[in-house]
Scaffold this motif. Sequence first.
Motif, PDB file in Angstrom:
ATOM      1  N   PRO A 386      -0.543   0.003  -6.702  1.00  0.00           N
ATOM      2  CA  PRO A 386      -0.326   1.428  -6.422  1.00  0.00           C
ATOM      3  C   PRO A 386      -0.294   1.769  -4.944  1.00  0.00           C
ATOM      4  CG  PRO A 386      -2.558   1.035  -7.230  1.00  0.00           C
ATOM      5  CD  PRO A 386      -1.801  -0.245  -7.415  1.00  0.00           C
ATOM      6  N   ASP A 387      -0.826   0.882  -4.078  1.00  0.00           N
ATOM      7  CA  ASP A 387      -0.816   1.182  -2.641  1.00  0.00           C
ATOM      8  C   ASP A 387       0.449   0.685  -1.953  1.00  0.00           C
ATOM      9  OD1 ASP A 387      -1.585  -1.408  -3.164  1.00  0.00           O
ATOM     10  OD2 ASP A 387      -3.007  -1.535  -1.496  1.00  0.00           O
ATOM     11  N   TRP A 388       1.360   0.053  -2.694  1.00  0.00           N
ATOM     12  CA  TRP A 388       2.673  -0.289  -2.143  1.00  0.00           C
ATOM     13  C   TRP A 388       3.587   0.922  -2.342  1.00  0.00           C
ATOM     14  CZ3 TRP A 388       4.573  -5.977  -3.080  1.00  0.00           C
ATOM     15  CH2 TRP A 388       3.573  -6.867  -2.690  1.00  0.00           C
ATOM     16  N   THR A 389       4.328   1.297  -1.318  1.00  0.00           N
ATOM     17  CA  THR A 389       5.143   2.510  -1.364  1.00  0.00           C
ATOM     18  C   THR A 389       6.599   2.178  -1.694  1.00  0.00           C
ATOM     19  OG1 THR A 389       3.717   3.537   0.307  1.00  0.00           O
ATOM     20  CG2 THR A 389       5.862   4.555  -0.093  1.00  0.00           C
ATOM     21  N   PRO A 405       1.229  -1.769   2.500  1.00  0.00           N
ATOM     22  CA  PRO A 405       0.155  -0.977   3.109  1.00  0.00           C
ATOM     23  C   PRO A 405      -0.267  -1.576   4.442  1.00  0.00           C
ATOM     24  CG  PRO A 405      -0.673  -2.275   1.268  1.00  0.00           C
ATOM     25  CD  PRO A 405       0.814  -2.413   1.247  1.00  0.00           C
ATOM     26  N   THR A 464      -2.130 -10.564  -3.746  1.00  0.00           N
ATOM     27  CA  THR A 464      -2.683  -9.682  -2.717  1.00  0.00           C
ATOM     28  C   THR A 464      -4.194  -9.576  -2.854  1.00  0.00           C
ATOM     29  OG1 THR A 464      -2.160  -7.783  -4.145  1.00  0.00           O
ATOM     30  CG2 THR A 464      -0.569  -8.345  -2.437  1.00  0.00           C
TER      31      THR A 464
END
Length: 472
Positions: A386-389, A405, A464
């Motif tokens: 969810p923290d990848w845009t 991120p 990751t």
Amino acid sequence: MSDSSSIETLVAILRREITRLSPGDRLPSSRDLITRHGVGPVTVSRAIALLAAEGSVVTRPGSGTYVATHRPRSAGAEPDTSWQAVALAGRDALPDRPDEQSDAEAPDTIRLSGGYLHENLQPTRPLGAALARAARRPDAWHRAPAAGLSTLRTIFARQAGGDVGPEDVLVTGGGQGALSMLFRAVAAPGSPVLVESPTYPGALAAARAAGLHPVPVPIDDEGLRPDLLADAFAMTGARLLYCQPTFHNPTGTVLSPERRRQIVDVARAAGAFVIEDDFARHLGHGRPAPRPLVADDRDGTVIHLASLTKPASPSLRIGALIARGPVMRRLHAMRRVDDFFIARPLQEAAVELLSTPAWDRHLRTLATALQHRCVLLADALARELPDWTLARVPEGGLHLWLRLPPGLAEPTVADAAAAHQVAVNLGRHYFPAEPPAAHLRLGFAAAAEPAKLTEAARRLALATRDLGRTAD
């Protein structure tokens, strides 16, 4: 085990045997090899053919297979080519293509890299049938016209729309070769060429190989920015812009209707050409693609590039350039220098493919499959990372463009992904200058099946997390 791996295994075994034999010694018979190694006669036949082709053995019909008198050079006896460093001095090294498939990938790697359809998305049967029909033509092996077959040029002209006619079309050997021809024909070595930032690495490689200097022009959610484009033309004096207005690679952006007019107007005011790379016209996800820039250009500002390799097969190396005026005459002259003409059987096969209902059915099926895969991978990434845009869920093309991120470096993530058997493309290769942030391009068309995309997202999340534990 696949047929190809069986053949490679048998070839390796026979090479080892050959090193223990003397020139002229006879190898075991085909029957013995079949029994000894548990393979079929076709595998043995192809393995022997490969060894004969490389000069390791000679075959004598009715007698057998023998070790060649002059065997190929052994792996440890490489020639000394160091003299070439001096001979090539003064020439810049040609750029690599980092978006291509690596031979070092593990067999079970899920490919989110590369830019072609997986085999099960390609129209294999229609392609085979088209090639067979083309081969039966009485003139299939005659010399083709330099500009290309008139029927094929008519098809490309009709796809472009507007008042484009077959006389405005030059058939090319795929898109990449056409780009190389264009950059060499239009701009002098040392000249600047304006490009979107980010952009297609193959275009950067072709421009640099032609001695040109790519100059970045940023894009936003509506595509290339006309204000910055005008500034770039004024600052550099460039006479050439390369852009992808429809389903841009790598971001998936579509140039907005208002900007489509503005971009051409800005280039025309600067006395510059616009290369419109329309590679993704047949890669929409269900909605029709916008009208090409060239369809509304009457002054020869736009040079349009189309290709069949992306929606069909990497080996259908057929594309087209659409241009008007002296630049087309220059491209014809370049054709006579480069390759004279494109192989007629391949052009005939393209005509056969594009002229049948099977092509339209394939495009409809492909659109559905790409849309499903795109949403599937985007949802899996949102869930697992969810923290990848994600820049956007594109309405066409083959890729997702994601910003990493802070704290995650592209090479580190790519190496960790490879360790978990996922192949990705580093974002930095898509920028002509310094990248503003770390990105990855993830493709959803090269995986063998949609379920692999969900698994790839899961593996990337594991990779990751492992990086985070290592940092701790």
